[in-house]
Design a protein around this motif. Structure first.
Motif, mmCIF file in Angstrom:
data_model
loop_
_atom_site.group_PDB
_atom_site.id
_atom_site.type_symbol
_atom_site.label_atom_id
_atom_site.label_comp_id
_atom_site.label_asym_id
_atom_site.label_seq_id
_atom_site.Cartn_x
_atom_site.Cartn_y
_atom_site.Cartn_z
ATOM 1 N N LYS A 140 115.821 49.986 19.473
ATOM 2 C CA LYS A 140 115.276 49.277 20.647
ATOM 3 C C LYS A 140 113.749 49.405 20.688
ATOM 4 C CE LYS A 140 119.384 49.964 23.547
ATOM 5 N NZ LYS A 140 119.910 50.626 24.778
ATOM 6 N N GLN A 141 113.257 50.614 20.406
ATOM 7 C CA GLN A 141 111.806 50.837 20.396
ATOM 8 C C GLN A 141 111.125 49.971 19.333
ATOM 9 O OE1 GLN A 141 110.842 55.007 20.058
ATOM 10 N NE2 GLN A 141 112.199 55.595 21.737
ATOM 11 N N LEU A 142 111.800 49.802 18.196
ATOM 12 C CA LEU A 142 111.239 48.984 17.126
ATOM 13 C C LEU A 142 111.100 47.531 17.571
ATOM 14 C CD1 LEU A 142 110.295 48.642 14.207
ATOM 15 C CD2 LEU A 142 112.696 48.354 13.537
ATOM 16 N N GLU A 143 112.104 47.014 18.231
ATOM 17 C CA GLU A 143 112.047 45.636 18.718
ATOM 18 C C GLU A 143 110.953 45.475 19.766
ATOM 19 O OE1 GLU A 143 113.634 42.982 17.515
ATOM 20 O OE2 GLU A 143 114.348 44.393 16.006
ATOM 21 N N ASN A 144 110.814 46.481 20.650
ATOM 22 C CA ASN A 144 109.772 46.436 21.679
ATOM 23 C C ASN A 144 108.380 46.484 21.042
ATOM 24 O OD1 ASN A 144 111.600 46.324 23.808
ATOM 25 N ND2 ASN A 144 111.694 48.545 24.025
ATOM 26 N N ALA A 145 108.240 47.278 19.969
ATOM 27 C CA ALA A 145 106.951 47.387 19.276
ATOM 28 C C ALA A 145 106.583 46.063 18.622
ATOM 29 C CB ALA A 145 107.001 48.502 18.234
ATOM 30 N N LYS A 146 107.580 45.376 18.054
ATOM 31 C CA LYS A 146 107.337 44.063 17.450
ATOM 32 C C LYS A 146 106.907 43.054 18.508
ATOM 33 C CE LYS A 146 110.575 44.567 13.570
ATOM 34 N NZ LYS A 146 111.841 44.063 12.978
ATOM 35 N N ILE A 147 107.568 43.098 19.653
ATOM 36 C CA ILE A 147 107.225 42.185 20.749
ATOM 37 C C ILE A 147 105.813 42.472 21.257
ATOM 38 C CG2 ILE A 147 107.788 41.579 23.132
ATOM 39 C CD1 ILE A 147 110.748 42.099 22.404
ATOM 40 N N LYS A 148 105.449 43.779 21.321
ATOM 41 C CA LYS A 148 104.126 44.173 21.800
ATOM 42 C C LYS A 148 103.025 43.620 20.894
ATOM 43 C CE LYS A 148 101.214 46.507 24.342
ATOM 44 N NZ LYS A 148 100.875 46.042 25.711
ATOM 45 N N VAL A 149 103.263 43.635 19.587
ATOM 46 C CA VAL A 149 102.281 43.083 18.647
ATOM 47 C C VAL A 149 102.083 41.596 18.911
ATOM 48 C CG1 VAL A 149 101.820 42.558 16.223
ATOM 49 C CG2 VAL A 149 102.678 44.811 16.851
ATOM 50 N N LYS A 150 103.181 40.882 19.140
ATOM 51 C CA LYS A 150 103.082 39.452 19.413
ATOM 52 C C LYS A 150 102.397 39.184 20.752
ATOM 53 C CE LYS A 150 107.079 38.040 16.647
ATOM 54 N NZ LYS A 150 108.403 37.370 16.661
ATOM 55 N N GLU A 151 102.700 40.028 21.744
ATOM 56 C CA GLU A 151 102.087 39.854 23.066
ATOM 57 C C GLU A 151 100.580 40.086 23.018
ATOM 58 O OE1 GLU A 151 104.106 42.532 25.639
ATOM 59 O OE2 GLU A 151 105.736 41.135 26.117
ATOM 60 N N ASP A 152 100.158 41.094 22.237
ATOM 61 C CA ASP A 152 98.736 41.447 22.167
ATOM 62 C C ASP A 152 97.935 40.518 21.261
ATOM 63 O OD1 ASP A 152 99.282 43.468 23.869
ATOM 64 O OD2 ASP A 152 99.056 45.101 22.429
ATOM 65 N N THR A 153 98.625 39.748 20.415
ATOM 66 C CA THR A 153 97.916 38.834 19.514
ATOM 67 C C THR A 153 97.269 37.723 20.328
ATOM 68 O OG1 THR A 153 99.497 39.273 17.728
ATOM 69 C CG2 THR A 153 98.132 37.298 17.538
ATOM 70 N N PRO A 154 95.937 37.633 20.301
ATOM 71 C CA PRO A 154 95.255 36.612 21.122
ATOM 72 C C PRO A 154 95.500 35.202 20.599
ATOM 73 C CG PRO A 154 93.675 37.749 19.723
ATOM 74 C CD PRO A 154 94.986 38.462 19.544
ATOM 75 N N VAL A 155 95.493 34.256 21.505
ATOM 76 C CA VAL A 155 95.640 32.843 21.157
ATOM 77 C C VAL A 155 94.287 32.164 21.368
ATOM 78 C CG1 VAL A 155 96.816 30.680 21.672
ATOM 79 C CG2 VAL A 155 98.061 32.852 21.834
ATOM 80 N N PHE A 156 93.774 31.525 20.322
ATOM 81 C CA PHE A 156 92.468 30.886 20.393
ATOM 82 C C PHE A 156 92.633 29.380 20.594
ATOM 83 C CE2 PHE A 156 91.929 34.732 17.921
ATOM 84 C CZ PHE A 156 90.773 35.281 18.446
ATOM 85 N N SER A 157 91.837 28.854 21.500
ATOM 86 C CA SER A 157 91.806 27.408 21.728
ATOM 87 C C SER A 157 90.442 26.879 21.300
ATOM 88 C CB SER A 157 92.051 27.091 23.206
ATOM 89 O OG SER A 157 93.328 27.556 23.611
ATOM 90 N N ILE A 158 90.442 25.938 20.381
ATOM 91 C CA ILE A 158 89.200 25.350 19.895
ATOM 92 C C ILE A 158 88.835 24.180 20.800
ATOM 93 C CG2 ILE A 158 87.979 24.382 17.921
ATOM 94 C CD1 ILE A 158 88.992 27.248 17.521
ATOM 95 N N ILE A 159 87.789 24.354 21.602
ATOM 96 C CA ILE A 159 87.370 23.284 22.520
ATOM 97 C C ILE A 159 86.705 22.157 21.747
ATOM 98 C CG2 ILE A 159 85.917 22.722 24.506
ATOM 99 C CD1 ILE A 159 86.196 25.636 25.385
#
Length: 281
Positions: A212-231
């Protein structure tokens, strides 16, 4: 959230600038991709002002550099501390100073966007440099943002492998015991089975929790990955930013006017002065 100051610090970092200066760029006047460093070091026409400065004020340094030779080049390397040592030569240091003027970053904290600007002798090369700098900046910011989450993920992955192995070993021991003791008649055999069963249940519980901790850690990496918008995407400039011909024309007209007025007044003054000298004689 990342502090707005993080972006300029990344652009001004040695590792970032070294990657930019050695990125191969396509030039109109060069038949093969050449890095910015090699272009200014070997291909670009020397700056007359720079040459005068180099061989007047900087002449002692040039002479010492020639005397030192290859050995001197190694000694000229500068070590910079960080996660690992980064070495830069004097030529790279000078290139960094030039690059800080050619690659700029403007952070608009109020509106929440940044503007990356690149300058180069050729328009297409400037666009390439801006695009590569944009991609590199995104990678560096992403790496900076998810660094802790990735470290935690790596730790949990190792722990998961370890606990999975322990669970499978406990499972195998219990299965082998049951195969050898199909008919349990003794108290010792029952006690051994209970002990193996307890070890199995404990290993299974720990293994399940770590999974369970492993799945949460994977989700945390995705959550923390910033999303860039090119204006506004990178575009090849049509007009040169420098030199500004209109401004140069205005300045020369202004200077020409001053010189013209000065000549007229100077001529009249000289005429009056000349007449006074004749009268005094």
């Amino acid at each position: 959230e990342l502090s707005p100051l993080v972006y300029p610090k990344i652009v001004q970092s040695i590792t970032f600038q070294k990657e930019i200066m050695y990125m191969p760029l396509t030039w109109e006047k060069v038949d093969k991709p050449v890095s910015l460093f090699d272009y200014y070091d070997s291909i670009s026409k020397p700056n007359p002002v720079g040459l005068v400065k180099k061989y007047t004020i900087g002449l002692p340094g040039v002479v010492l550099g020639l005397l030192k030779g290859e050995k001197g080049k190694e000694e000229d390397k500068l070590g910079v501390g960080g996660k690992e040592l980064v070495f830069i030569t004097k030529d790279e240091k000078e290139m960094r100073e030039m690059l800080e003027k050619k690659l700029t970053l403007d952070v608009n904290e109020k509106e929440g966007y940044i503007t990356l600007t690149a300058k180069a002798p050729e328009a297409f090369a400037a666009a390439q440099m801006a695009r590569k700098a944009q991609k590199l900046l995104q990678d560096k910011v992403t790496e900076y943002k998810i660094d802790k989450a990735k470290q935690n993920l790596a730790f949990v992955q190792e722990l998961y492998k370890e606990k999975k192995s322990e669970f499978e070993q406990a499972q195998d021991r219990l299965a082998r015991f049951r195969d050898r003791n199909l008919n349990l008649n003794s108290a010792m055999a029952l006690t051994e089975q209970e002990r193996l069963q307890s070890e199995y249940q404990l290993a299974f519980s720990v293994y399940t929790e770590v999974a369970k901790q492993l799945e949460n850690a994977k989700i945390k990496v995705k959550e923390d990955t910033p999303v860039f918008s090119i204006i506004e995407p990178v575009s090849i400039p049509i007009e040169k930013s420098k030199p500004k011909k209109a401004m140069i024309l205005i300045i020369w007209i202004f200077l020409g006017g001053l010189v013209g007025v000065g000549l007229i007044f100077g001529k009249n003054y000289w005429k009056v002065a000349k007449e006074k000298w004749r009268e005094e004689e």
